[in-house]
Design a protein around this motif. Structure first.
Motif, short mmCIF file in Angstrom:
data_model
loop_
_atom_site.label_atom_id
_atom_site.label_comp_id
_atom_site.label_asym_id
_atom_site.label_seq_id
_atom_site.Cartn_x
_atom_site.Cartn_y
_atom_site.Cartn_z
N SER A 41 6.96 -56.39 -63.62
CA SER A 41 6.21 -56.78 -62.43
C SER A 41 7.09 -56.86 -61.18
O SER A 41 6.57 -56.95 -60.07
CB SER A 41 5.54 -58.14 -62.65
N TYR A 42 8.41 -56.81 -61.35
CA TYR A 42 9.32 -56.92 -60.21
C TYR A 42 9.33 -55.59 -59.45
O TYR A 42 9.36 -54.52 -60.04
CB TYR A 42 10.72 -57.28 -60.70
N ALA A 43 9.32 -55.65 -58.12
CA ALA A 43 9.23 -54.44 -57.30
C ALA A 43 10.54 -53.66 -57.26
O ALA A 43 10.54 -52.46 -57.03
CB ALA A 43 8.81 -54.81 -55.88
N GLY A 44 11.67 -54.31 -57.46
CA GLY A 44 12.96 -53.64 -57.39
C GLY A 44 13.61 -53.52 -58.75
O GLY A 44 12.98 -53.78 -59.78
N PRO A 45 14.88 -53.17 -58.77
CA PRO A 45 15.61 -53.06 -60.04
C PRO A 45 15.78 -54.43 -60.70
O PRO A 45 16.08 -55.42 -60.03
CB PRO A 45 16.97 -52.50 -59.63
N ALA A 46 15.58 -54.49 -61.99
CA ALA A 46 15.74 -55.73 -62.76
C ALA A 46 15.98 -55.35 -64.21
O ALA A 46 15.60 -54.27 -64.65
CB ALA A 46 14.50 -56.61 -62.63
N TYR A 47 16.61 -56.25 -64.96
CA TYR A 47 16.82 -56.01 -66.38
C TYR A 47 16.95 -57.32 -67.13
O TYR A 47 17.23 -58.37 -66.55
CB TYR A 47 18.05 -55.12 -66.62
N CYS A 48 16.72 -57.25 -68.44
CA CYS A 48 16.86 -58.39 -69.33
C CYS A 48 18.02 -58.13 -70.29
O CYS A 48 18.25 -57.00 -70.68
CB CYS A 48 15.59 -58.59 -70.17
N THR A 49 18.70 -59.20 -70.64
CA THR A 49 19.80 -59.09 -71.60
C THR A 49 19.76 -60.31 -72.52
O THR A 49 19.42 -61.42 -72.07
CB THR A 49 21.16 -58.96 -70.87
N PRO A 50 20.04 -60.13 -73.82
CA PRO A 50 20.02 -61.28 -74.73
C PRO A 50 20.97 -62.38 -74.26
O PRO A 50 22.06 -62.11 -73.78
CB PRO A 50 20.49 -60.69 -76.06
N ARG A 51 20.51 -63.63 -74.42
CA ARG A 51 21.33 -64.76 -73.98
C ARG A 51 21.17 -65.89 -74.96
O ARG A 51 20.09 -66.44 -75.12
CB ARG A 51 20.91 -65.20 -72.59
N GLY A 52 22.25 -66.26 -75.58
CA GLY A 52 22.25 -67.43 -76.46
C GLY A 52 21.73 -67.13 -77.86
O GLY A 52 22.46 -67.07 -78.80
N LEU A 55 17.19 -62.92 -67.25
CA LEU A 55 16.63 -61.96 -66.29
C LEU A 55 17.57 -61.83 -65.10
O LEU A 55 17.97 -62.84 -64.51
CB LEU A 55 15.24 -62.44 -65.82
N TYR A 56 17.92 -60.61 -64.78
CA TYR A 56 18.75 -60.32 -63.61
C TYR A 56 17.96 -59.41 -62.68
O TYR A 56 17.35 -58.44 -63.12
CB TYR A 56 20.06 -59.64 -64.01
N ILE A 57 17.99 -59.74 -61.39
CA ILE A 57 17.30 -58.93 -60.39
C ILE A 57 18.30 -58.50 -59.32
O ILE A 57 19.29 -59.18 -59.08
CB ILE A 57 16.12 -59.69 -59.74
#
Length: 82
Positions: free
Chosen positions: A59-70, A77-79
């Motif tokens: 749903s984010y309009a720009g670049p974004a990605y998810c990475t496993p955490r913990g 989530l990083y945007i």
């Protein structure tokens, strides 16, 4: 005759190499009429479940990605922000 042919080959080879080096030189940047590139960075936006994180990325309009955490199905989530 062989010497002349050899010398001609050397001269032509040198000309091709010199021309190739010139053609492959990097162009100089033109500063007229250009806009500067905005610098940005990756911003940590929170930790979510895997499905929520990927839903937010979609749903984010720009670049974004998810990475496993913990662990325990948690994803960061990083945007990209400028």
């Amino acid at each position: 005759m062989r010497v002349r042919l050899l010398l001609t080959g050397i001269v032509l080879g040198a000309a091709v190499l010199a021309g190739g080096a010139t053609a492959q030189a990097a162009p100089t940047p033109s500063h007229t009429g250009t806009t500067p590139i905005a610098a940005g960075h990756w911003k940590y936006d929170g930790t979510y479940s895997e499905s929520t994180c990927y839903s937010l990325v979609a749903s984010y309009a720009g670049p974004a990605y998810c990475t496993p955490r913990g662990g325990n199905n948690r994803y960061a989530l990083y945007i990209w922000v400028e």
